[in-house]
Design a protein around this motif. Structure first.
Motif, PDB file in Angstrom:
ATOM      1  N   MET A 190       0.898  -1.102   0.079  1.00  0.00           N
ATOM      2  CA  MET A 190       0.104   0.117  -0.107  1.00  0.00           C
ATOM      3  C   MET A 190       0.747   1.250   0.081  1.00  0.00           C
ATOM      4  SD  MET A 190      -3.128   1.103   2.548  1.00  0.00           S
ATOM      5  CE  MET A 190      -1.751   1.318   4.042  1.00  0.00           C
ATOM      6  N   ALA A 191       0.597   2.198  -0.931  1.00  0.00           N
ATOM      7  CA  ALA A 191       1.420   3.353  -1.069  1.00  0.00           C
ATOM      8  C   ALA A 191       1.031   4.147   0.262  1.00  0.00           C
ATOM      9  CB  ALA A 191       1.205   4.170  -2.074  1.00  0.00           C
ATOM     10  N   THR A 192       2.238   5.004   0.400  1.00  0.00           N
ATOM     11  CA  THR A 192       2.437   5.793   1.678  1.00  0.00           C
ATOM     12  C   THR A 192       1.458   7.262   1.393  1.00  0.00           C
ATOM     13  OG1 THR A 192       4.282   4.933   2.711  1.00  0.00           O
ATOM     14  CG2 THR A 192       3.489   7.380   3.614  1.00  0.00           C
ATOM     15  N   THR A 193       0.624   7.805   1.902  1.00  0.00           N
ATOM     16  CA  THR A 193      -0.182   8.924   1.629  1.00  0.00           C
ATOM     17  C   THR A 193       0.740  10.074   2.523  1.00  0.00           C
ATOM     18  OG1 THR A 193      -1.849   8.329   3.163  1.00  0.00           O
ATOM     19  CG2 THR A 193      -2.331   7.763   0.940  1.00  0.00           C
ATOM     20  N   HIS A 194       0.827  11.327   2.004  1.00  0.00           N
ATOM     21  CA  HIS A 194       1.346  12.438   2.573  1.00  0.00           C
ATOM     22  C   HIS A 194       0.518  13.596   2.560  1.00  0.00           C
ATOM     23  CE1 HIS A 194       5.118  10.580   2.960  1.00  0.00           C
ATOM     24  NE2 HIS A 194       5.059  10.192   1.758  1.00  0.00           N
ATOM     25  N   PRO A 195       0.387  14.369   3.593  1.00  0.00           N
ATOM     26  CA  PRO A 195      -0.260  15.365   3.510  1.00  0.00           C
ATOM     27  C   PRO A 195       0.129  16.453   2.368  1.00  0.00           C
ATOM     28  CG  PRO A 195       1.013  15.931   5.340  1.00  0.00           C
ATOM     29  CD  PRO A 195       1.032  14.453   4.844  1.00  0.00           C
ATOM     30  N   THR A 196      -0.867  17.520   1.754  1.00  0.00           N
ATOM     31  CA  THR A 196      -0.328  18.241   0.813  1.00  0.00           C
ATOM     32  C   THR A 196       0.479  19.337   1.522  1.00  0.00           C
ATOM     33  OG1 THR A 196      -2.362  17.847  -0.478  1.00  0.00           O
ATOM     34  CG2 THR A 196      -0.964  19.895  -0.977  1.00  0.00           C
ATOM     35  N   ALA A 197       1.795  19.711   0.889  1.00  0.00           N
ATOM     36  CA  ALA A 197       2.548  20.668   1.519  1.00  0.00           C
ATOM     37  C   ALA A 197       1.852  21.907   1.561  1.00  0.00           C
ATOM     38  CB  ALA A 197       3.924  20.670   0.887  1.00  0.00           C
ATOM     39  N   ASP A 198       2.134  22.900   2.383  1.00  0.00           N
ATOM     40  CA  ASP A 198       1.421  24.191   2.601  1.00  0.00           C
ATOM     41  C   ASP A 198       2.468  25.037   1.801  1.00  0.00           C
ATOM     42  OD1 ASP A 198       0.851  26.825   3.285  1.00  0.00           O
ATOM     43  OD2 ASP A 198       1.141  26.698   5.409  1.00  0.00           O
ATOM     44  N   PRO A 199       2.052  25.595   0.444  1.00  0.00           N
ATOM     45  CA  PRO A 199       2.987  26.713  -0.098  1.00  0.00           C
ATOM     46  C   PRO A 199       3.510  27.564   0.781  1.00  0.00           C
ATOM     47  CG  PRO A 199       0.793  26.292  -1.199  1.00  0.00           C
ATOM     48  CD  PRO A 199       0.615  25.501   0.232  1.00  0.00           C
ATOM     49  N   GLU A 200       3.180  28.213   1.648  1.00  0.00           N
ATOM     50  CA  GLU A 200       3.869  29.093   2.388  1.00  0.00           C
ATOM     51  C   GLU A 200       4.746  28.410   3.220  1.00  0.00           C
ATOM     52  OE1 GLU A 200       4.764  32.845   3.949  1.00  0.00           O
ATOM     53  OE2 GLU A 200       3.820  32.259   2.136  1.00  0.00           O
ATOM     54  N   ALA A 201       4.636  27.522   3.617  1.00  0.00           N
ATOM     55  CA  ALA A 201       5.748  26.888   4.367  1.00  0.00           C
ATOM     56  C   ALA A 201       7.033  26.396   3.457  1.00  0.00           C
ATOM     57  CB  ALA A 201       5.176  25.675   5.186  1.00  0.00           C
ATOM     58  N   ALA A 222      14.777   7.472   7.143  1.00  0.00           N
ATOM     59  CA  ALA A 222      14.064   6.538   6.270  1.00  0.00           C
ATOM     60  C   ALA A 222      13.255   7.181   5.367  1.00  0.00           C
ATOM     61  CB  ALA A 222      13.615   5.444   6.874  1.00  0.00           C
ATOM     62  N   GLY A 223      12.517   8.218   5.793  1.00  0.00           N
ATOM     63  CA  GLY A 223      11.549   8.934   5.080  1.00  0.00           C
ATOM     64  C   GLY A 223      11.818   9.396   3.646  1.00  0.00           C
ATOM     65  N   ILE A 224      13.259   9.791   3.478  1.00  0.00           N
ATOM     66  CA  ILE A 224      13.705  10.404   2.351  1.00  0.00           C
ATOM     67  C   ILE A 224      13.811   9.145   1.173  1.00  0.00           C
ATOM     68  CG2 ILE A 224      16.297   9.958   2.772  1.00  0.00           C
ATOM     69  CD1 ILE A 224      16.396  12.834   0.986  1.00  0.00           C
ATOM     70  N   SER A 225      13.712   8.001   1.692  1.00  0.00           N
ATOM     71  CA  SER A 225      14.230   6.753   0.637  1.00  0.00           C
ATOM     72  C   SER A 225      12.723   5.994   0.337  1.00  0.00           C
ATOM     73  CB  SER A 225      15.180   5.770   1.153  1.00  0.00           C
ATOM     74  OG  SER A 225      16.569   6.669   1.394  1.00  0.00           O
ATOM     75  N   GLY A 236       4.604  16.839   3.856  1.00  0.00           N
ATOM     76  CA  GLY A 236       4.378  16.428   2.581  1.00  0.00           C
ATOM     77  C   GLY A 236       5.368  15.446   1.887  1.00  0.00           C
ATOM     78  N   SER A 237       5.241  15.037   0.933  1.00  0.00           N
ATOM     79  CA  SER A 237       6.109  14.207   0.280  1.00  0.00           C
ATOM     80  C   SER A 237       7.362  14.700  -0.094  1.00  0.00           C
ATOM     81  CB  SER A 237       5.399  13.525  -1.190  1.00  0.00           C
ATOM     82  OG  SER A 237       6.410  13.076  -1.966  1.00  0.00           O
ATOM     83  N   ILE A 238       8.407  13.919   0.566  1.00  0.00           N
ATOM     84  CA  ILE A 238       9.771  14.629   0.394  1.00  0.00           C
ATOM     85  C   ILE A 238      10.239  14.733  -0.820  1.00  0.00           C
ATOM     86  CG2 ILE A 238      12.121  14.171   1.269  1.00  0.00           C
ATOM     87  CD1 ILE A 238      11.028  12.876   3.626  1.00  0.00           C
TER      88      ILE A 238
END
Length: 258
Positions: free
Chosen positions: A1-12, A32-35, A246-248
């Motif tokens: 199952m693919a990991t889901t990430h929140p949508t990154a805040d553009p201002e952040a 580990a999250g970068i890989s 968000g997705s790194i």
């Protein structure tokens, strides 16, 4: 199952990018999250290797590993099928390699053992693999190291638990097992780098594994800006100037716009 990430805040993302652009001595800490976007699952996440198969964690415990050949035989079979052998650096790794070419990246400290930072183009002298590397093997007797694939070829040829060809002792991956100490010289180097940084960029780590997580408060207490990029909140978010969730592999290239 693919990991889901929140949508990154553009201002952040914009604020993080500005801090990176202004910094002249950047230290990066990755976990580990970068890989994961390279197809390498983390360890304790919902789809982590140890979550799916808790017995696998025992294969990385030094006393358990040394206890008997049947344990090591399982470990060698697992090493042959590790997803890292099929993985390539993703845009997150590439973004850090591009930052390295600007001369502003003082050091990349990684908790990962997959070797993808070096594969992406970061020079080895600018990378500290605090938990070692799965791309080498080490003899527990004489300490000699050699390429992992050379030993895996012996396993494929029928040696279930290949011994050291120099002294006959037990071989293991050149990673830091549970029950083994981290390399003191590596820790001294990373903590010194954190103290001297003007920006610490934490990427894909839960910041719950010590003592390496201490890099963040060390950098903050010495006046560095702190940017945390991760798929979920961390216990050190309150120390950060900016937190980007968000997705790194998507947000890191936007933050590191060289």
């Amino acid at each position: 199952m693919a990991t889901t990430h929140p949508t990154a805040d553009p201002e952040a993302v914009r604020r993080a990018a500005q801090l990176v652009a202004d910094a002249r001595r950047i230290v990066v800490l990755t976990g580990a999250g970068i890989s994961t976007d390279s197809g390498i699952p983390d360890f304790r996440g919902p789809d982590g290797m140890w979550t799916r198969n808790p017995e696998t964690e025992k294969l990385s415990t030094i006393d358990h590993y040394l206890a008997g050949p049947e344990v090591r035989e399982r470990a060698w079979r697992a090493r042959m099928d590790h997803p890292a052998w099929r993985a390539d650096p993703n845009p997150g790794h590439t973004a850090l390699a591009e930052l390295g070419r600007t001369g502003r990246l003082a050091l990349t400290v990684t908790q990962n053992i997959d070797g993808l930072h070096v594969e992406s183009g970061l020079p080895t002298e600018k990378v500290v693999e605090v938990h070692g590397t799965m791309r080498q093997v080490r003899c527990v007797g004489c300490g000699i190291t050699s390429p992992m694939q050379t030993t895996l070829d012996r396993v494929r040829a029928g040696e279930a638990d290949p011994p050291c060809q120099l002294c006959g002792s037990i071989l293991k991956s050149a990673t830091i097992f549970f029950g083994e100490a981290l390399v003191a010289a590596d820790l001294n180097r990373v903590f010194a780098a954190a103290a001297q940084a003007d920006l610490l960029l934490s990427v894909g780590t839960t910041l719950q594994v010590y003592p390496v997580a201490d890099m963040v408060p060390i950098a903050a207490s010495n006046g560095a800006s702190i940017v945390i990029v991760n798929g979920e909140p961390t216990p050190m978010d309150d120390l950060a100037d900016v937190v980007v969730l968000g997705s790194i592999s998507e947000v890191l290239p936007a933050i590191i716009d060289t």
